[in-house]
Design a protein around this motif. Structure first.
Motif, short mmCIF file in Angstrom:
data_model
loop_
_atom_site.label_atom_id
_atom_site.label_comp_id
_atom_site.label_asym_id
_atom_site.label_seq_id
_atom_site.Cartn_x
_atom_site.Cartn_y
_atom_site.Cartn_z
N LYS A 235 0.83 -1.20 0.00
CA LYS A 235 0.00 0.00 0.00
C LYS A 235 0.86 1.26 0.00
O LYS A 235 0.62 2.21 -0.75
CB LYS A 235 -0.94 0.01 1.21
CG LYS A 235 -1.84 1.25 1.27
CD LYS A 235 -2.85 1.15 2.39
CE LYS A 235 -3.64 2.45 2.54
NZ LYS A 235 -4.30 2.87 1.28
N MET A 236 1.90 1.26 0.83
CA MET A 236 2.78 2.43 0.89
C MET A 236 3.51 2.62 -0.43
O MET A 236 3.63 3.74 -0.94
CB MET A 236 3.78 2.27 2.03
CG MET A 236 4.71 3.45 2.22
SD MET A 236 5.85 3.19 3.62
CE MET A 236 4.68 3.10 4.98
N PHE A 237 3.99 1.51 -1.02
CA PHE A 237 4.74 1.64 -2.27
C PHE A 237 3.85 2.15 -3.39
O PHE A 237 4.24 3.05 -4.14
CB PHE A 237 5.37 0.31 -2.66
CG PHE A 237 6.01 0.34 -4.01
CD1 PHE A 237 7.23 0.97 -4.19
CD2 PHE A 237 5.39 -0.22 -5.12
CE1 PHE A 237 7.81 1.03 -5.46
CE2 PHE A 237 5.97 -0.16 -6.38
CZ PHE A 237 7.18 0.46 -6.54
N PHE A 238 2.67 1.56 -3.55
CA PHE A 238 1.82 1.93 -4.67
C PHE A 238 1.11 3.27 -4.48
O PHE A 238 0.84 3.97 -5.46
CB PHE A 238 0.79 0.83 -4.94
CG PHE A 238 1.37 -0.38 -5.60
CD1 PHE A 238 1.74 -0.36 -6.93
CD2 PHE A 238 1.57 -1.55 -4.87
CE1 PHE A 238 2.29 -1.48 -7.55
CE2 PHE A 238 2.12 -2.68 -5.48
CZ PHE A 238 2.48 -2.64 -6.81
N ASP A 239 0.84 3.66 -3.25
CA ASP A 239 0.13 4.92 -3.01
C ASP A 239 1.07 6.10 -2.80
O ASP A 239 0.76 7.22 -3.21
CB ASP A 239 -0.79 4.80 -1.79
CG ASP A 239 -1.97 3.88 -2.04
OD1 ASP A 239 -2.20 3.52 -3.23
OD2 ASP A 239 -2.65 3.51 -1.07
N GLU A 240 2.21 5.84 -2.14
CA GLU A 240 3.11 6.95 -1.81
C GLU A 240 4.57 6.55 -1.98
O GLU A 240 5.35 6.56 -1.02
CB GLU A 240 2.87 7.39 -0.35
CG GLU A 240 1.46 7.88 -0.07
CD GLU A 240 1.27 8.26 1.39
OE1 GLU A 240 2.29 8.48 2.08
OE2 GLU A 240 0.12 8.34 1.84
N PRO A 241 4.99 6.19 -3.19
CA PRO A 241 6.40 5.85 -3.39
C PRO A 241 7.29 7.05 -3.10
O PRO A 241 6.96 8.19 -3.44
CB PRO A 241 6.46 5.45 -4.87
CG PRO A 241 5.28 6.13 -5.50
CD PRO A 241 4.21 6.15 -4.45
N LYS A 242 8.42 6.78 -2.47
CA LYS A 242 9.30 7.88 -2.06
C LYS A 242 10.22 8.35 -3.18
O LYS A 242 10.55 9.54 -3.26
CB LYS A 242 10.14 7.43 -0.86
CG LYS A 242 9.31 7.13 0.38
CD LYS A 242 10.20 6.64 1.51
CE LYS A 242 9.37 6.33 2.75
NZ LYS A 242 10.22 5.83 3.87
N GLN A 243 10.64 7.42 -4.04
CA GLN A 243 11.64 7.75 -5.05
C GLN A 243 10.98 8.22 -6.34
O GLN A 243 9.98 7.65 -6.80
CB GLN A 243 12.50 6.53 -5.35
CG GLN A 243 13.28 6.01 -4.16
CD GLN A 243 14.37 6.96 -3.73
OE1 GLN A 243 14.98 7.65 -4.56
NE2 GLN A 243 14.64 7.01 -2.44
N THR A 244 11.55 9.26 -6.94
CA THR A 244 11.04 9.76 -8.22
C THR A 244 11.04 8.66 -9.27
O THR A 244 10.10 8.54 -10.06
CB THR A 244 11.90 10.94 -8.70
OG1 THR A 244 11.84 11.98 -7.74
CG2 THR A 244 11.41 11.46 -10.05
N ARG A 245 12.09 7.84 -9.28
CA ARG A 245 12.18 6.76 -10.28
C ARG A 245 11.03 5.78 -10.11
O ARG A 245 10.48 5.29 -11.11
CB ARG A 245 13.53 6.04 -10.13
CG ARG A 245 13.73 4.93 -11.16
CD ARG A 245 13.90 5.49 -12.56
NE ARG A 245 13.93 4.43 -13.55
CZ ARG A 245 12.88 3.94 -14.21
NH1 ARG A 245 11.66 4.44 -13.96
NH2 ARG A 245 13.01 3.00 -15.11
N ALA A 246 10.65 5.48 -8.89
CA ALA A 246 9.53 4.56 -8.65
C ALA A 246 8.22 5.18 -9.11
O ALA A 246 7.37 4.49 -9.70
CB ALA A 246 9.46 4.21 -7.17
N ARG A 247 8.03 6.47 -8.86
CA ARG A 247 6.80 7.15 -9.30
C ARG A 247 6.70 7.15 -10.81
O ARG A 247 5.62 6.91 -11.38
CB ARG A 247 6.76 8.58 -8.75
CG ARG A 247 6.56 8.65 -7.24
CD ARG A 247 6.19 10.05 -6.79
NE ARG A 247 7.29 10.99 -6.97
CZ ARG A 247 8.24 11.23 -6.05
NH1 ARG A 247 8.22 10.57 -4.90
NH2 ARG A 247 9.19 12.11 -6.28
#
Length: 259
Positions: A235-247
Protein backbone atom coordinates in the motif's frame (compact mmCIF):
# COMPACT_ATOMS: atom_id res chain seq x y z
CA UNK A 1 12.66 -13.07 17.69
CA UNK A 2 12.32 -15.13 14.51
CA UNK A 3 15.43 -15.16 12.35
CA UNK A 4 15.23 -14.29 8.63
CA UNK A 5 14.70 -17.28 6.37
CA UNK A 6 16.70 -15.46 3.67
CA UNK A 7 19.53 -13.08 4.46
CA UNK A 8 21.38 -11.23 1.70
CA UNK A 9 24.36 -9.00 2.44
CA UNK A 10 26.36 -6.94 -0.06
CA UNK A 11 25.24 -9.02 -3.03
CA UNK A 12 26.87 -8.00 -6.29
CA UNK A 13 26.96 -9.53 -9.74
CA UNK A 14 28.99 -8.35 -12.71
CA UNK A 15 28.75 -9.75 -16.23
CA UNK A 16 31.94 -8.80 -18.05
CA UNK A 17 32.26 -5.08 -17.37
CA UNK A 18 28.56 -4.62 -16.66
CA UNK A 19 27.38 -4.48 -13.03
CA UNK A 20 23.92 -6.08 -12.76
CA UNK A 21 23.51 -6.22 -8.97
CA UNK A 22 25.11 -3.58 -6.78
CA UNK A 23 25.61 -4.39 -3.08
CA UNK A 24 22.09 -5.54 -2.28
CA UNK A 25 21.10 -6.07 1.35
CA UNK A 26 17.81 -7.78 2.17
CA UNK A 27 16.19 -9.95 4.85
CA UNK A 28 13.10 -12.04 4.18
CA UNK A 29 11.22 -13.42 7.17
CA UNK A 30 9.35 -16.75 7.18
CA UNK A 31 5.96 -16.41 5.50
CA UNK A 32 6.73 -13.16 3.69
CA UNK A 33 5.67 -12.70 0.07
CA UNK A 34 8.16 -10.28 -1.47
CA UNK A 35 7.27 -8.82 -4.85
CA UNK A 36 10.25 -7.75 -6.98
CA UNK A 37 9.25 -4.92 -9.28
CA UNK A 38 11.20 -2.74 -11.66
CA UNK A 39 12.04 -2.07 -15.30
CA UNK A 40 13.60 -4.64 -17.60
CA UNK A 41 17.31 -4.97 -16.87
CA UNK A 42 16.93 -3.89 -13.24
CA UNK A 43 18.49 -7.15 -11.97
CA UNK A 44 15.34 -8.86 -10.66
CA UNK A 45 15.83 -12.21 -12.41
CA UNK A 46 19.56 -12.17 -11.72
CA UNK A 47 18.83 -11.72 -8.03
CA UNK A 48 16.70 -14.88 -8.01
CA UNK A 49 19.30 -16.81 -10.00
CA UNK A 50 22.01 -15.82 -7.51
CA UNK A 51 19.90 -16.91 -4.55
CA UNK A 52 19.69 -20.48 -5.81
CA UNK A 53 23.21 -20.47 -7.31
CA UNK A 54 22.23 -20.75 -10.96
CA UNK A 55 24.45 -17.68 -11.17
CA UNK A 56 27.50 -17.34 -8.92
CA UNK A 57 27.57 -13.90 -7.26
CA UNK A 58 30.60 -11.70 -7.80
CA UNK A 59 30.50 -10.66 -4.16
CA UNK A 60 28.42 -10.73 -1.02
CA UNK A 61 26.68 -13.39 1.04
CA UNK A 62 23.41 -15.32 0.80
CA UNK A 63 22.11 -17.40 3.70
CA UNK A 64 18.99 -19.58 3.47
CA UNK A 65 17.69 -20.78 6.82
CA UNK A 66 21.07 -19.88 8.32
CA UNK A 67 23.09 -21.85 5.76
CA UNK A 68 25.57 -20.09 3.49
CA UNK A 69 24.71 -20.97 -0.11
CA UNK A 70 28.33 -20.49 -1.23
CA UNK A 71 30.20 -22.83 1.10
CA UNK A 72 31.04 -23.85 4.66
CA UNK A 73 33.17 -21.97 7.23
CA UNK A 74 36.36 -23.79 8.18
CA UNK A 75 39.18 -22.40 10.31
CA UNK A 76 37.85 -18.88 10.01
CA UNK A 77 37.38 -18.83 6.25
CA UNK A 78 34.69 -19.86 3.78
CA UNK A 79 35.47 -22.99 1.79
CA UNK A 80 33.49 -23.04 -1.48
CA UNK A 81 31.02 -25.88 -1.91
CA UNK A 82 31.68 -28.65 -4.42
CA UNK A 83 28.97 -29.17 -7.04
CA UNK A 84 27.19 -31.91 -5.07
CA UNK A 85 26.91 -29.74 -1.96
CA UNK A 86 25.52 -26.86 -4.02
CA UNK A 87 22.93 -29.23 -5.51
CA UNK A 88 21.91 -30.40 -2.01
CA UNK A 89 21.43 -26.83 -0.82
CA UNK A 90 19.54 -25.87 -3.97
CA UNK A 91 16.91 -28.51 -3.10
CA UNK A 92 15.66 -26.21 -0.33
CA UNK A 93 14.70 -23.60 -2.91
CA UNK A 94 11.95 -24.08 -5.48
CA UNK A 95 12.11 -22.00 -8.64
CA UNK A 96 9.53 -21.46 -11.37
CA UNK A 97 10.78 -19.84 -14.56
CA UNK A 98 9.15 -17.78 -17.32
CA UNK A 99 9.25 -20.73 -19.72
CA UNK A 100 8.03 -24.22 -19.03
CA UNK A 101 10.71 -26.89 -18.61
CA UNK A 102 8.59 -30.03 -18.46
CA UNK A 103 9.73 -33.34 -19.92
CA UNK A 104 7.50 -33.78 -22.97
CA UNK A 105 7.69 -37.60 -22.91
CA UNK A 106 6.40 -37.84 -19.31
CA UNK A 107 2.92 -37.39 -17.91
CA UNK A 108 2.16 -34.49 -15.59
CA UNK A 109 2.26 -36.94 -12.68
CA UNK A 110 5.68 -38.30 -13.59
CA UNK A 111 7.05 -34.82 -14.30
CA UNK A 112 6.27 -33.97 -10.68
CA UNK A 113 7.45 -37.32 -9.32
CA UNK A 114 10.84 -37.37 -11.03
CA UNK A 115 12.54 -35.00 -8.58
CA UNK A 116 11.47 -36.81 -5.40
CA UNK A 117 12.33 -40.13 -7.07
CA UNK A 118 15.81 -39.24 -8.31
CA UNK A 119 16.94 -36.54 -5.88
CA UNK A 120 15.16 -37.37 -2.62
CA UNK A 121 15.48 -41.12 -3.13
CA UNK A 122 11.79 -41.95 -2.71
CA UNK A 123 10.31 -45.16 -4.00
CA UNK A 124 8.32 -44.86 -7.21
CA UNK A 125 5.06 -45.40 -5.33
CA UNK A 126 5.86 -42.77 -2.70
CA UNK A 127 7.08 -40.27 -5.31
CA UNK A 128 3.91 -40.68 -7.33
CA UNK A 129 1.75 -40.34 -4.21
CA UNK A 130 3.53 -37.10 -3.35
CA UNK A 131 3.18 -35.92 -6.96
CA UNK A 132 -0.56 -36.60 -6.84
CA UNK A 133 -0.83 -34.51 -3.66
CA UNK A 134 1.00 -31.60 -5.27
CA UNK A 135 -1.05 -31.77 -8.46
CA UNK A 136 -4.19 -31.63 -6.34
CA UNK A 137 -2.75 -28.58 -4.60
CA UNK A 138 -2.58 -26.74 -7.95
CA UNK A 139 -5.94 -28.09 -9.17
CA UNK A 140 -4.43 -30.41 -11.79
CA UNK A 141 -5.54 -33.85 -10.57
CA UNK A 142 -7.82 -34.35 -13.57
CA UNK A 143 -4.86 -33.88 -15.92
CA UNK A 144 -2.31 -36.08 -14.13
CA UNK A 145 -2.07 -38.61 -16.99
CA UNK A 146 -1.67 -36.00 -19.74
CA UNK A 147 1.65 -35.08 -21.32
CA UNK A 148 2.72 -31.44 -21.53
CA UNK A 149 1.71 -30.97 -25.17
CA UNK A 150 -1.84 -31.92 -24.18
CA UNK A 151 -1.96 -29.09 -21.64
CA UNK A 152 -2.52 -25.36 -22.02
CA UNK A 153 0.25 -22.95 -21.05
CA UNK A 154 -1.45 -22.17 -17.75
CA UNK A 155 -1.81 -25.84 -16.97
CA UNK A 156 1.84 -26.50 -17.78
CA UNK A 157 2.90 -23.70 -15.48
CA UNK A 158 0.77 -25.15 -12.68
CA UNK A 159 2.52 -28.49 -13.18
CA UNK A 160 5.83 -26.61 -12.93
CA UNK A 161 4.72 -25.16 -9.60
CA UNK A 162 3.68 -28.61 -8.37
CA UNK A 163 7.05 -30.01 -9.44
CA UNK A 164 8.89 -27.34 -7.47
CA UNK A 165 6.70 -27.85 -4.41
CA UNK A 166 7.24 -31.63 -4.50
CA UNK A 167 10.85 -31.05 -3.46
CA UNK A 168 9.52 -29.60 -0.18
CA UNK A 169 11.33 -26.27 -0.43
CA UNK A 170 11.53 -23.74 2.39
CA UNK A 171 11.60 -20.89 -0.13
CA UNK A 172 9.91 -20.43 -3.51
CA UNK A 173 11.20 -18.16 -6.28
CA UNK A 174 8.97 -17.13 -9.18
CA UNK A 175 10.60 -15.44 -12.17
CA UNK A 176 7.79 -13.73 -14.10
CA UNK A 177 5.71 -16.95 -14.04
CA UNK A 178 2.96 -15.51 -16.26
CA UNK A 179 5.01 -13.69 -18.88
CA UNK A 180 4.83 -16.54 -21.42
CA UNK A 181 1.07 -17.03 -21.02
CA UNK A 182 -1.85 -15.78 -23.07
CA UNK A 183 -3.74 -13.10 -21.12
CA UNK A 184 -6.72 -15.32 -20.37
CA UNK A 185 -4.47 -17.92 -18.72
CA UNK A 186 -2.63 -15.54 -16.39
CA UNK A 187 -5.32 -15.57 -13.71
CA UNK A 188 -5.25 -19.32 -13.08
CA UNK A 189 -1.50 -19.28 -12.35
CA UNK A 190 -1.72 -16.18 -10.15
CA UNK A 191 -4.53 -17.82 -8.19
CA UNK A 192 -2.30 -20.82 -7.40
CA UNK A 193 0.46 -18.50 -6.18
CA UNK A 194 -2.11 -16.63 -4.12
CA UNK A 195 -3.16 -19.91 -2.48
CA UNK A 196 0.45 -20.80 -1.68
CA UNK A 197 0.82 -17.39 -0.05
CA UNK A 198 -2.27 -18.03 2.07
CA UNK A 199 -0.75 -21.35 3.16
CA UNK A 200 2.33 -19.55 4.52
CA UNK A 201 4.95 -20.35 1.87
CA UNK A 202 7.82 -17.85 1.83
CA UNK A 203 8.15 -16.44 -1.68
CA UNK A 204 10.00 -13.97 -3.86
CA UNK A 205 8.05 -13.13 -7.01
CA UNK A 206 9.30 -11.18 -10.00
CA UNK A 207 6.16 -9.84 -11.65
CA UNK A 208 4.73 -7.14 -13.89
CA UNK A 209 1.22 -7.83 -12.57
CA UNK A 210 0.85 -4.73 -10.41
CA UNK A 211 -2.61 -5.48 -9.07
CA UNK A 212 -1.50 -8.96 -8.02
CA UNK A 213 1.61 -7.55 -6.33
CA UNK A 214 -0.50 -5.06 -4.43
CA UNK A 215 -3.10 -7.60 -3.28
CA UNK A 216 -0.89 -10.59 -2.47
CA UNK A 217 2.52 -9.21 -1.51
CA UNK A 218 3.51 -8.43 2.05
CA UNK A 219 6.45 -6.33 0.78
CA UNK A 220 7.54 -4.73 -2.45
CA UNK A 221 11.17 -4.32 -3.47
CA UNK A 222 11.60 -1.86 -6.31
CA UNK A 223 14.84 -2.44 -8.21
CA UNK A 224 16.51 -0.22 -10.75
CA UNK A 225 20.05 -0.50 -12.17
CA UNK A 226 20.87 -3.34 -9.79
CA UNK A 227 19.91 -1.51 -6.60
CA UNK A 228 16.94 -1.69 -4.25
CA UNK A 229 15.51 1.83 -4.37
CA UNK A 230 12.40 1.12 -2.31
CA UNK A 231 11.44 -1.54 0.24
CA UNK A 232 7.95 -1.00 1.56
CA UNK A 233 4.54 -2.56 2.23
CA UNK A 234 2.47 -2.72 -0.98
CA UNK A 235 0.00 0.00 0.00
CA UNK A 236 2.78 2.43 0.89
CA UNK A 237 4.74 1.64 -2.27
CA UNK A 238 1.82 1.93 -4.67
CA UNK A 239 0.13 4.92 -3.01
CA UNK A 240 3.11 6.95 -1.81
CA UNK A 241 6.40 5.85 -3.39
CA UNK A 242 9.30 7.88 -2.06
CA UNK A 243 11.64 7.75 -5.05
CA UNK A 244 11.04 9.76 -8.22
CA UNK A 245 12.18 6.76 -10.28
CA UNK A 246 9.53 4.56 -8.65
CA UNK A 247 6.80 7.15 -9.30
CA UNK A 248 7.83 7.36 -12.95
CA UNK A 249 7.76 3.57 -13.29
CA UNK A 250 4.32 3.23 -11.72
CA UNK A 251 2.84 5.94 -13.94
CA UNK A 252 4.20 4.19 -17.01
CA UNK A 253 2.59 0.90 -16.03
CA UNK A 254 -0.63 2.72 -15.02
CA UNK A 255 -0.44 1.61 -11.41
CA UNK A 256 -0.43 5.11 -9.96
CA UNK A 257 -2.61 8.11 -10.84
CA UNK A 258 -1.10 11.38 -11.97
CA UNK A 259 -0.51 13.87 -9.15
Amino acid sequence: MTEPLLRIRGLSKVFGDTPVLDRIDCDVMPGEIVMLIGPSGAGKSTLLRCINRIEVPTGGEILVDGVNMAGEPRNGRLVPDPAKATARKRRWIGMVFQRFNLFTHLSALDNVAIGPRRVLGMTLADARALAAEQLARVHMSAHAAKRPLQLSGGQQQRVEIARAMAMRPVLMLFDEPTSALDPELVGEVLEVIRELAEQGMTMLVVTHEMRFAREVGTRVLFLDAGRVLEDAPPKMFFDEPKQTRAREFLRRVHAMPEA
